[in-house]
Design a protein around this motif. Structure first.
Motif, short mmCIF file in Angstrom:
data_model
loop_
_atom_site.label_atom_id
_atom_site.label_comp_id
_atom_site.label_asym_id
_atom_site.label_seq_id
_atom_site.Cartn_x
_atom_site.Cartn_y
_atom_site.Cartn_z
N LEU A 131 71.25 65.33 10.16
CA LEU A 131 72.28 65.56 9.15
C LEU A 131 71.87 64.97 7.80
N LEU A 132 71.19 63.84 7.82
CA LEU A 132 70.80 63.17 6.59
C LEU A 132 69.55 63.77 5.96
N GLY A 133 68.95 64.77 6.65
CA GLY A 133 67.77 65.43 6.09
C GLY A 133 66.47 64.76 6.45
N ARG A 134 66.50 63.78 7.32
CA ARG A 134 65.28 63.04 7.67
C ARG A 134 64.46 63.78 8.72
N LEU A 135 65.12 64.62 9.50
CA LEU A 135 64.43 65.57 10.37
C LEU A 135 64.58 66.94 9.75
N ARG A 136 63.53 67.70 9.71
CA ARG A 136 63.56 69.00 9.05
C ARG A 136 63.48 70.10 10.11
N PRO A 137 64.56 70.85 10.33
CA PRO A 137 64.55 71.90 11.36
C PRO A 137 63.43 72.91 11.17
N GLU A 138 63.11 73.18 9.91
CA GLU A 138 62.10 74.20 9.66
C GLU A 138 60.71 73.72 10.08
N HIS A 139 60.53 72.41 10.20
CA HIS A 139 59.23 71.87 10.60
C HIS A 139 59.27 71.27 12.00
N PHE A 140 60.38 71.44 12.68
CA PHE A 140 60.52 70.93 14.04
C PHE A 140 60.30 72.09 15.01
N ALA A 157 54.44 57.59 -2.67
CA ALA A 157 55.57 56.72 -3.00
C ALA A 157 56.85 57.27 -2.40
N GLY A 158 57.67 56.37 -1.87
CA GLY A 158 58.94 56.78 -1.32
C GLY A 158 59.96 57.07 -2.41
N PRO A 159 60.94 57.93 -2.16
CA PRO A 159 61.20 58.54 -0.85
C PRO A 159 60.25 59.72 -0.58
N ALA A 160 59.81 59.80 0.66
CA ALA A 160 58.93 60.89 1.08
C ALA A 160 59.04 61.05 2.59
N ILE A 161 58.67 62.24 3.05
CA ILE A 161 58.57 62.51 4.48
C ILE A 161 57.14 62.93 4.76
N VAL A 162 56.54 62.33 5.78
CA VAL A 162 55.19 62.70 6.18
C VAL A 162 55.28 63.29 7.58
N LEU A 163 54.84 64.54 7.70
CA LEU A 163 55.00 65.27 8.96
C LEU A 163 53.69 65.35 9.73
N ASP A 164 53.83 65.15 11.03
CA ASP A 164 52.78 65.48 11.98
C ASP A 164 53.37 66.56 12.88
N ARG A 165 52.55 67.21 13.69
CA ARG A 165 53.10 68.21 14.59
C ARG A 165 54.08 67.61 15.58
N ASN A 166 53.92 66.35 15.90
CA ASN A 166 54.72 65.75 16.96
C ASN A 166 55.60 64.60 16.50
N SER A 167 55.61 64.27 15.22
CA SER A 167 56.45 63.16 14.76
C SER A 167 56.71 63.29 13.27
N THR A 168 57.70 62.50 12.83
CA THR A 168 58.09 62.47 11.42
C THR A 168 58.13 61.02 10.96
N VAL A 169 57.50 60.74 9.82
CA VAL A 169 57.53 59.40 9.24
C VAL A 169 58.33 59.47 7.95
N LEU A 170 59.38 58.64 7.86
CA LEU A 170 60.20 58.56 6.66
C LEU A 170 59.73 57.38 5.82
N VAL A 171 59.28 57.67 4.59
CA VAL A 171 58.92 56.62 3.64
C VAL A 171 60.13 56.40 2.75
N GLU A 172 60.82 55.28 2.93
CA GLU A 172 62.08 55.06 2.23
C GLU A 172 61.83 54.65 0.78
N PRO A 173 62.85 54.79 -0.07
CA PRO A 173 62.70 54.31 -1.45
C PRO A 173 62.31 52.84 -1.46
N GLY A 174 61.41 52.49 -2.35
CA GLY A 174 60.93 51.11 -2.41
C GLY A 174 59.74 50.85 -1.54
N TRP A 175 59.25 51.86 -0.83
CA TRP A 175 58.07 51.72 0.03
C TRP A 175 56.99 52.71 -0.42
#
Length: 1330
Positions: free
Chosen positions: A427-436, A726-744
């Motif tokens: 819901l918060l957009g941290r998982l992306r259905p289009e890339h899942f 630089a965060g905020p960003a999302i880094v996608l792998d085929r099998n996982s999602t990494v959320l880089v939060e603001p300030g990271w």
């Protein structure tokens, strides 16, 4: 779902058929991860000439393949060779070098109770030992006690018995010689065979078991860790009969303590046949089986074992252990030496662990209710993962422990599932259905369903806002509704805090600064929470491996083959003992070298570490001590003891319980911490124009604190070493999602994604987190977070006290409690320790605040134990530490209460059954400053504990001042730990916010209890409830509860009998403890226990009654007996449960100090409480052999009991049929039969010996308890004749309370009461109107 490197021929043709492909597999409950390492032709881009192939597939998919690991290997072979490997055909092994596997087969079988049917063979009298276990119940506030069932289907009791010669507490061991018939055991202890088995009878019993269809047995006899002959013969007979699997505990786990050893043997017999069956089936899918390749399985200790040596017992943490190896090698540097916390977040749970250069092992753990005695990595699991369900209960946002599972899964899985953590991330957009992966819906090709998650969140948000709005209006506070996004983010914050608690326990509670660690995050869901969890802990660097979603499989490739050998010992460390122990260690090392040599390892590839399992005399806390460079094990032990527990016991003997060798074999040594070397030389490139970078995928809105943020999405496989995102960003792998939060920021290396907090330097920083600015108004999100933080503080205080104490009562039996209080002395958080302490500690704190008003200053610590000052009984000493602001204003308090082994009085143990006045029960103080301005007042302490009690006739001061003083210092240290943690919380949020939430959390508990009371009023149709019960002496406890429409209640005990001339008087604080405990139990959902539970309650107790005795009344029985009767009265008054055993069954025995020819020999004492029957309820049957209500202390293991004291435990079993009959029967009590080998004093302080525990709603009462003294006939000097046979014994009923002086050969038999039943057996219920 799989991913392959797109190259049709990775393996060069010249290497085909040369066994060069290495495959590692982690078979999990949901997914199976496969990593293949394939040699390729070297290139400039790939000088290592190796490529990695990853396959991720469902662990169960029978429509497509029969076995997931074999299918993964098939896919890797096809991708590596470019040649087809058809399904259904045996796989070609000519290209495989090795297969390494971690598997959850054993874990799942244990959790789901789907192992091999097996039988347990044990000593007569102990057939129920594993049902009783340590007698503690798993969750103290559950009226419906649930204990996992035993693993065996049947039990065989063998009429055999051996016992040890001598005992550890013997003050004159040198004066005793072993008898002529004694046998030297392999531990170095002498044993006597009291009864040899009738082998014909044993064979007949085993034949009967075999005839029932059971083919697997576990054998565990008393003291078989040192005397193995009887087990060996039973194993031989069983083999002749034809049992296919035989586990002998003496071979599997030769360590003292029969309960964990029997659990371990049973687990092995239950699990290993299934493991072997799985292995056989797995091997059948290869063209040559495993004859031409090496196959190893990961064990729970982090080492590999060849397939033929793999067992179920060693497989329980197989998968998580491989993950620890994975992150320890890839994220720890032996140069930088920054310790690493492993954070493995999966679908249903999260595993946390720690690595600082050495693998941390534990040797006794409990999994699924089964105590395992085997080396395992120290991995803590919390029931919070991507599938953990979300609830709003009692004003709190709750995550887990319930899980949505794989089916139906979270709401977004399109199967009608409930809300879960995954839905919040979506819901918060941290998982992306289009890339899942699009694998959902009836056609299994649909994306995640965002609308379904959103719809359920809207319903939940409406309910939360309505309840919080009503609370704010009632409290006169402003309220602003929270959006659905804010609610979803709040649940993630609560989930993160839930996962932080075990990390704090693993670090801060053990004396490690969590901020000085790095976090290694892996598992399918870990990357979404990495930054937030690290920020909550003050950690500034996170490692996320490029293969994080399959790191356990990757870790298998870095693991070493392990061989362990162990032998029991029973030696006092000395130069003479060293001469015998070291050759035994050398022999064990030679054994390991030989085993590894037979597996192909040469001497240069083998490393062996030698250990001694050491402890101080008089304690049960042992440390596995590795050999030091100078060979001084004792010095190393004391260093480790100081580091782990904060103290050493100078002058105390050091004992050796076990010898252990751990040898490892590896053809190549893993290289640690290469990522640090790479970071040091890396040229960093900030992605100032993200869209122009080849790794850029998309730009999407993601919700963070404060609103949506425009967030770039990158593909991990396209990020080059040196790229900095630089965060905020999302880094996608085929099998996982990494959320880089603001300030990271996220820095890519060749193997990792390294997340650094933006205010930290490139190296890990230990700077404290910045102040979090939140309002003091109640907020459901922060309320839930603070509930976790407050409870974590109390828990860590408890761990500190457990670690730093020395007495058996506190350190092993865990008879203590720790709590946090607000500035007025109201209870804020009490860790779930001992229920009888719950309500009374607040009374003690408030009493001292009034007593020392105007005379409390920084550095003062108060000691109190008087019943009229909020105490329970005198052995329970409370230590209270106030905390001040910069002036003299108290801002909060912490307190700890522990049951001390002896504080004087008329009998050892300070639990006299016949006391009539308070002074007979030991030292007492209304309140004294044990520490004044930071200085320990030891002279005052000696006066109170030693001098004043001895002034009374027939009384002594404390008989073990040294241990009492040590435990008091441990309580002071526990309080100091709590103060430090609250100060950290204040630094993080501000004192005003912390104090506001101390009040809010109490208001939350108050609202829940008011709701309970209103519901009770509605159900009974009237506002008045009545209940009564009787003590054995005829004293009545009478209760009337009047409940008004607002949910306020008056608990009126008018009509209760007067104070008794005995010791079952209970101070008012005990009544408050019983009330708060019962109210908390009747609130069936999770609720923080604090002073708010009593806010709606007014208590009326007549002065001079049994429940409010005079200043000098004896009270020792009130705390341990009357408290239990109070719970039975309260719960039956509310119709909540039938009576439980109503007793703690207190047993004390010992001898006083002696002066012989001018030599003083120390006395000793032993104290235990014994389990009984649990009362049934409307929806549950009573549990058997378990502690109930106001206590939950553990009992000493039978082998430890006999090793330490001159006794023989002939029976510890369930008292069949003692539970009350009913539609739901009550639980059975226990039988405990102890023979005494020397003259000593024995005291019993018990109840329910005359009046049985009542049933409820037509249920029958449980059986009364019985205390019997079986006396040997006396010789002319009045001493029992130890040579007389059992037939000559006199059996005497001791009643409920008595002290006797036993002679050698006398026996005390305690039969504890059963629990009351609930409902008529025919289902027709009746009861008097409430």
């Amino acid at each position: 779902m799989s991913s392959f490197v797109n190259d049709s021929r990775l393996l060069p043709g010249r290497l085909h058929g040369q066994h060069r492909i290495r495959v590692c597999i982690d078979r999990g409950g949901t997914f199976t991860d496969c990593v293949g390492v394939v040699p390729v032709e070297p290139t400039a881009e790939n000088p290592l000439a190796e490529r990695t192939i990853v396959a991720k597939l469902l662990s169960e998919d029978p429509a497509h393949y029969p076995d997931a690991p074999r299918e993964g290997i098939r896919r890797i072979l096809e991708a590596a060779t470019g040649q087809p490997h058809p399904r259904g055909m045996p796989l070609d092994t000519s290209n495989l070098e090795y297969i390494r596997m971690g598997t959850t087969v054993a874990t799942n079988a244990l959790l789901e109770r789907k192992g091999e049917p097996c039988a347990l063979v044990t000593t007569k009298g102990f057939g129920d030992l594993l049902r009783i276990g340590n007698q503690a119940r798993p969750r103290i506030f559950d009226l419906a006690i649930a204990k996992p069932d035993v693993l065996y289907q049947s039990v065989v009791e063998v009429d055999e018995r051996v016992t040890l010669v001598g005992y550890a507490m013997d003050p004159r061991p040198a004066a005793r010689k072993p008898p002529a018939d004694a046998v030297l055991g392999r531990s170095g202890e002498y044993v006597r065979v009291l009864a040899a088995p009738d082998w014909g009878a044993v064979r007949a019993k085993l034949q009967q078991v075999h005839g029932s269809g059971i083919r697997s047995i576990a054998v565990c006899l008393m003291h078989s860790y040192t005397f193995t002959e009887h087990e060996d013969e039973i194993g031989r007979i069983a083999q002749e009969i034809g049992f296919s699997h035989i586990t002998l505990s003496s071979q599997l786990s030769p360590m003292v303590k029969i309960v964990p050893r029997a659990h371990s043997a049973t687990a092995d017999a239950y699990l290993t046949p299934g493991i072997l069956q799985y292995v056989d089936g797995f091997a059948g899918g290869f063209d040559a089986g495993f004859g031409r390749i090496r196959v190893d399985f990961m064990q729970s200790d982090g080492g590999l074992a060849p397939i033929e040596h793999f067992s179920g017992l060693r497989a329980i943490l197989s998968g998580p252990a491989a993950g620890v190896i994975g992150y320890s090698v890839t994220a720890f540097s032996r140069v930088e030496r920054v310790p690493v916390i492993g954070f493995d977040m999966g679908g249903t749970s999260t595993d946390v662990s720690r690595f600082d250069g050495q693998l941390e092992h534990v040797f006794e753990t409990t999994t699924a209710g089964v105590t395992i005695q085997a080396p395992q990595l120290d991995i803590n699991t919390v029931a919070a993962g991507g599938g953990s369900r979300l609830f709003f209960r009692n004003g709190l946002m709750v995550v887990g422990p319930e899980s949505a599972g794989a089916h139906p899964g979270p709401a977004c899985y399109r199967k009608g599932g409930p809300l879960a953590v995954t839905d919040a991330n979506l819901l918060l957009g941290r998982l992306r259905p289009e890339h899942f992966p699009h694998i959902f819906g009836d056609t299994e090709d649909q994306p995640l369903d965002t609308e379904a998650a959103c719809a359920q969140f809207e319903v939940l948000a409406t309910g939360i806002n309505a309840e919080m709005r009503a609370r704010s209006v009632a409290a006169g506070q402003r309220h602003t509704d929270k959006s659905t996004m804010e609610i979803a983010l709040g649940f993630l914050q609560v989930a993160n805090e839930t996962m932080c608690r075990p990390i704090r326990a693993l670090t801060e509670a053990k004396g490690h600064n969590v901020q000085k660690h790095a976090l290694a995050c892996f598992g399918g869901a870990g990357g979404q929470h990495a930054c937030a969890v690290a920020a909550s802990l003050g950690i500034r660097r996170v490692f996320v491996h490029r293969l994080a979603s399959v790191l356990s499989a990757y870790g298998l490739g870095l693991a070493e083959v392990v061989c362990e050998a162990q032998a029991p010992a029973a030696a006092v460390w000395s130069p003479e003992a060293q001469l015998t122990l070291l050759p035994r260690l050398a022999a064990l090392a030679d054994e390991c070298h030989a085993k590894l040599g037979r597996q192909g390892f040469s001497a240069m590839h083998i490393r062996a570490t030698r250990f001694l399992n050491m402890r101080y005399d008089g304690t049960d806390t042992s440390i596995m001590v590795p050999e030091a460079a100078d060979g001084d094990y004792a010095a190393c032990f004391e260093d480790m003891h100081q580091r782990e527990f904060g103290f050493t016991l100078r002058g105390r003997s050091i004992l050796v319980d076990d010898l252990r060798v751990r040898a490892t074999g590896a053809f190549t040594q893993p290289v640690f911490g290469q990522v640090y070397d790479e970071l040091a030389s890396l040229v960093r490139r900030s992605l100032d124009d993200p869209e122009a970078h080849p790794a850029f995928v998309d730009r999407v809105p993601v919700y963070f604190q404060g609103g949506h943020r425009d967030t770039a999405v990158f593909g991990l496989d396209r990020l080059e070493p040196g790229d900095v995102v630089a965060g905020p960003a999302i880094v996608l792998d085929r099998n996982s999602t990494v959320l880089v939060e603001p300030g990271w920021t996220a820095t890519a290396t060749s193997s990792q994604l390294v997340l650094d907090h933006a205010d930290a330097p490139a190296q890990a920083s230990n700077a404290a987190p910045s102040r979090r600015r939140i309002s003091t108004d109640v907020d459901p999100i922060h309320l839930s977070v603070f509930a976790h933080r407050f409870m974590s503080i109390a828990e860590q205080m408890g761990r500190t006290l457990e670690k730093t104490s020395v007495s058996t009562n506190i350190k092993e039996r865990l008879d203590f409690s720790c709590a946090l209080f607000d500035q007025d002395g109201n209870l804020v958080a009490n860790a779930p320790h001992i229920p009888v302490h719950l309500g009374s500690m607040s009374h003690a704190v408030k009493f001292q605040l009034e007593r020392f008003a105007g005379d409390l200053h920084s550095g003062d610590v108060i000691m109190t134990n008087h019943p009229q000052a909020g105490g329970s009984h005198l052995p329970d000493i409370t230590i209270i530490t106030p905390v001040f602001d910069s002036g003299d204003r108290i801002i909060f308090l912490v307190a700890s209460r522990g049951h001390h082994a002896d504080i004087g009085g008329i009998s050892p143990g300070s639990m006299p059954p016949t006391s009539r006045d308070l002074f007979q029960e030991g030292a007492n103080t209304m309140g004294m400053k044990i520490v004044r301005a930071g200085e320990l007042q030891e002279s005052d302490l000696e006066r109170v504990l030693l001098v004043e009690p001895a002034r009374h006739p027939g009384c002594s001061g404390t008989r073990n001042y040294r241990d009492v003083l040590s435990d008091l210092k441990a309580q002071i240290a526990a309080n100091h730990r709590g103060i430090t943690l609250v100060h950290q919380l204040c630094a993080e949020y501000g004192l005003d916010v912390v104090q506001a939430y101390m009040a809010h959390i109490q208001q939350t508990a108050e609202a829940a209890v008011r709701s309970l009371l209103q519901e009770s009023r509605r159900l009974c149709g009237t506002g008045q409830l009545r209940g009564t019960d009787f003590m054995d002496d005829g004293s009545i406890i009478s209760l009337t509860v009047d409940i008004d429409e607002a949910g306020s209640a008056v608990f009126d005990f008018s009509g209760t009998s007067p104070e008794v001339y005995g010791n079952t008087n209970a101070p008012p604080s005990v009544t408050y403890s019983a009330i708060i405990y019962c109210l908390r139990c009747m609130v069936t959902s999770e609720l923080p226990l604090n002073q708010g539970c009593l806010a709606p309650v007014k208590v009326i107790i007549p002065e001079g009654s049994l429940l409010s005795p005079s200043l000098t009344a004896a009270v020792v029985g009130g705390n341990v007996l009357t408290s239990q009767r109070l719970c039975d009265v309260i719960l039956s008054t509310f119709g909540a449960a039938a009576a439980s055993q109503g007793c703690m069954n207190n047993l004390t025995f010992g001898v006083p100090a002696l002066d012989v020819n001018g030599v003083r020999y120390e006395g000793w004492g032993y104290y235990e409480t014994i389990a009984g029957g649990h009362g049934a309820g409307p929806t549950w049957s009573g549990q058997s052999g378990v502690h109930t209500h106001m206590t939950n202390t553990r009992i000493t293991d039978p082998e430890i009991l006999e090793r330490r004291y001159p006794v023989i435990l002939h029976q510890f079993a369930l008292r069949k049929g003692s539970g009350g009959a009913g539609m739901r029967p009550g639980g059975d009590g226990c039988i405990r039969d102890i023979e005494f080998l020397e003259s000593m004093s024995v005291s019993l302080l018990t109840e329910r010996r005359a009046r049985p525990p009542p049933g409820l709603d037509g249920g029958q009462p449980g059986a009364c308890g019985i205390n019997l003294w079986q006396r040997r006939p006396c010789t002319g000097d009045g001493v029992g004749d130890s040579e007389a046979g059992d037939q000559a014994r006199r059996t005497l009923n001791l009643g409920g309370k008595n002290t006797v002086h036993v002679s050698p050969g006398d026996r005390i038999v305690i039969m504890t009461p059963g629990g009351g039943g609930h409902g008529l057996p025919d289902g027709l219920c009746h009861r008097e109107p409430l």
